[in-house]
Design a protein around this motif. Sequence first.
Motif, PDB file in Angstrom:
ATOM      1  N   ALA A  31      59.569   6.678  69.138  1.00  0.00           N
ATOM      2  CA  ALA A  31      58.431   6.222  68.337  1.00  0.00           C
ATOM      3  C   ALA A  31      57.395   7.325  68.184  1.00  0.00           C
ATOM      4  O   ALA A  31      56.793   7.491  67.124  1.00  0.00           O
ATOM      5  N   THR A  35      56.761   8.231  64.299  1.00  0.00           N
ATOM      6  CA  THR A  35      55.517   7.741  63.687  1.00  0.00           C
ATOM      7  C   THR A  35      54.810   8.802  62.851  1.00  0.00           C
ATOM      8  O   THR A  35      54.435   8.525  61.695  1.00  0.00           O
ATOM      9  N   THR A 346      62.592   2.834  66.255  1.00  0.00           N
ATOM     10  CA  THR A 346      62.195   2.816  64.844  1.00  0.00           C
ATOM     11  C   THR A 346      61.288   1.628  64.544  1.00  0.00           C
ATOM     12  O   THR A 346      60.281   1.760  63.828  1.00  0.00           O
ATOM     13  N   ALA A 349      57.960   2.401  65.850  1.00  0.00           N
ATOM     14  CA  ALA A 349      57.319   3.402  64.994  1.00  0.00           C
ATOM     15  C   ALA A 349      56.772   2.756  63.720  1.00  0.00           C
ATOM     16  O   ALA A 349      55.694   3.137  63.250  1.00  0.00           O
ATOM     17  N   CYS A 351      55.595  -0.247  63.506  1.00  0.00           N
ATOM     18  CA  CYS A 351      54.362  -0.933  63.914  1.00  0.00           C
ATOM     19  C   CYS A 351      53.207   0.061  64.017  1.00  0.00           C
ATOM     20  O   CYS A 351      52.094  -0.192  63.529  1.00  0.00           O
ATOM     21  N   PHE A 352      53.453   1.191  64.670  1.00  0.00           N
ATOM     22  CA  PHE A 352      52.410   2.220  64.778  1.00  0.00           C
ATOM     23  C   PHE A 352      52.023   2.741  63.389  1.00  0.00           C
ATOM     24  O   PHE A 352      50.843   2.971  63.107  1.00  0.00           O
ATOM     25  N   TYR A 353      53.033   2.938  62.538  1.00  0.00           N
ATOM     26  CA  TYR A 353      52.762   3.428  61.176  1.00  0.00           C
ATOM     27  C   TYR A 353      51.852   2.459  60.434  1.00  0.00           C
ATOM     28  O   TYR A 353      50.904   2.878  59.746  1.00  0.00           O
TER      29      TYR A 353
END
Length: 416
Positions: A31, A35, A346, A349, A351-353
């Motif tokens: 992640a 990200t 993924t 990532a 979610c962070f994005y």
Amino acid sequence: MTRALFFSLRMALADYAHEKLLSACAVLGLAAVLTPLLVLFGVRHGIISTMTERLTRDPRTLELVPVGSGHYGPEWFAKTAELPGVAFVVPQTRTIAATLDLRAENGQRATVDLIPTAAGDPVLARWNAALPSGDEPSYAPAPLALPVPVVLAENAARKLGVKAGDTLTASAGRTLDGRRESASLPLRVAALLPLEAQQKEAAYVPLALLVATEDYRDGRAVPALNWPGEEPPQGPREYPSFRLYAAALDDVGRLRDVFAAQGLDLYTQAEAIETVKSLDRAFTLVFALISGAALFGFAASTASSALAGVRRKSRSLGILRLMGLPRSGIVLFPVAQALLNGLLGTLLAFCFYYLVAVSIDRLFAASLPGGEAVCVLLWRHAAASLAAVLGLSAFSALGAAWRAASIEPSEVIRDV
């Protein structure tokens, strides 16, 4: 065989859950790598797509304006309309003759420039202000029906104090044999164009009205409007200019080159379009370099982690082989865990994005019109990212899978 593979998959998932700390570190590591790449691609796509959409939305970007005047007949317009990439072309009469004096029912007056239009005019289509039209091509004057429908620019409409549906009286003047003469006809305001579309005091009118106005000022008769004058000359009519629009941004530069080969100079927005394309290429190159380095590091990390896991669990894998698990089941063990790392990493990532993208868009919200965004990631981009990560994860685990497949049950027996 299927039962053995299912058993191997269950064992791989159980082992993955048992080593939850190592699994969590692997997921967070992916992640952390993915990200920034998603954010970078989202910003790249958001900026480029916004700039491209702005250019495409503005019909002036697709316009090709002739420099100077020439002689363009029906045959030239017919051939031009058939050229690939030409969305709209209409003849233009002499500018000095393309004006009319308008008078509203409230007594207000204004002199407007006449701009020829026809079916498919990109400017009117952009603002849903198209005139009623028949089946005639845009370069062939159609019969005039009174009152003649016109589209008024906002500045002209404000000066006249009219709105869509109102009626105007138009008059054209001329000096013939030393006498001042004028002719008039009724117009109907079919629609209004906002200031963003046209800043001049102008009216978009059928080509036949411009032809009639030019003929009358040249001393010719216009039988369709009962305007007196000399008999118009026979033969095809030639026009000094035209309005021309490309179908897409990529067509602007290509059409400019086509007409340049004919000796016709056109003013275009090709430079602005090329600027956006250059920016797109630069963003793509930067993203490709950063992505390549990041994905290489991820592949190396995944491969070493999977290989270390196989070596650490070689005794357990050997026991499974001793119990009758086929080599295909052993191969699936590290690959399944690598795929699970890729899937969870993924998703995390993404979610962070999302959090970062929302923050970026809110930060620039004040400077963006409604509906536009700085950071944009489409569903197809997300699906492609997930497929790429899963494919790279599986590929990176092949070395560990080969190592696991080479474990022999005899090694376990010797260690007992």
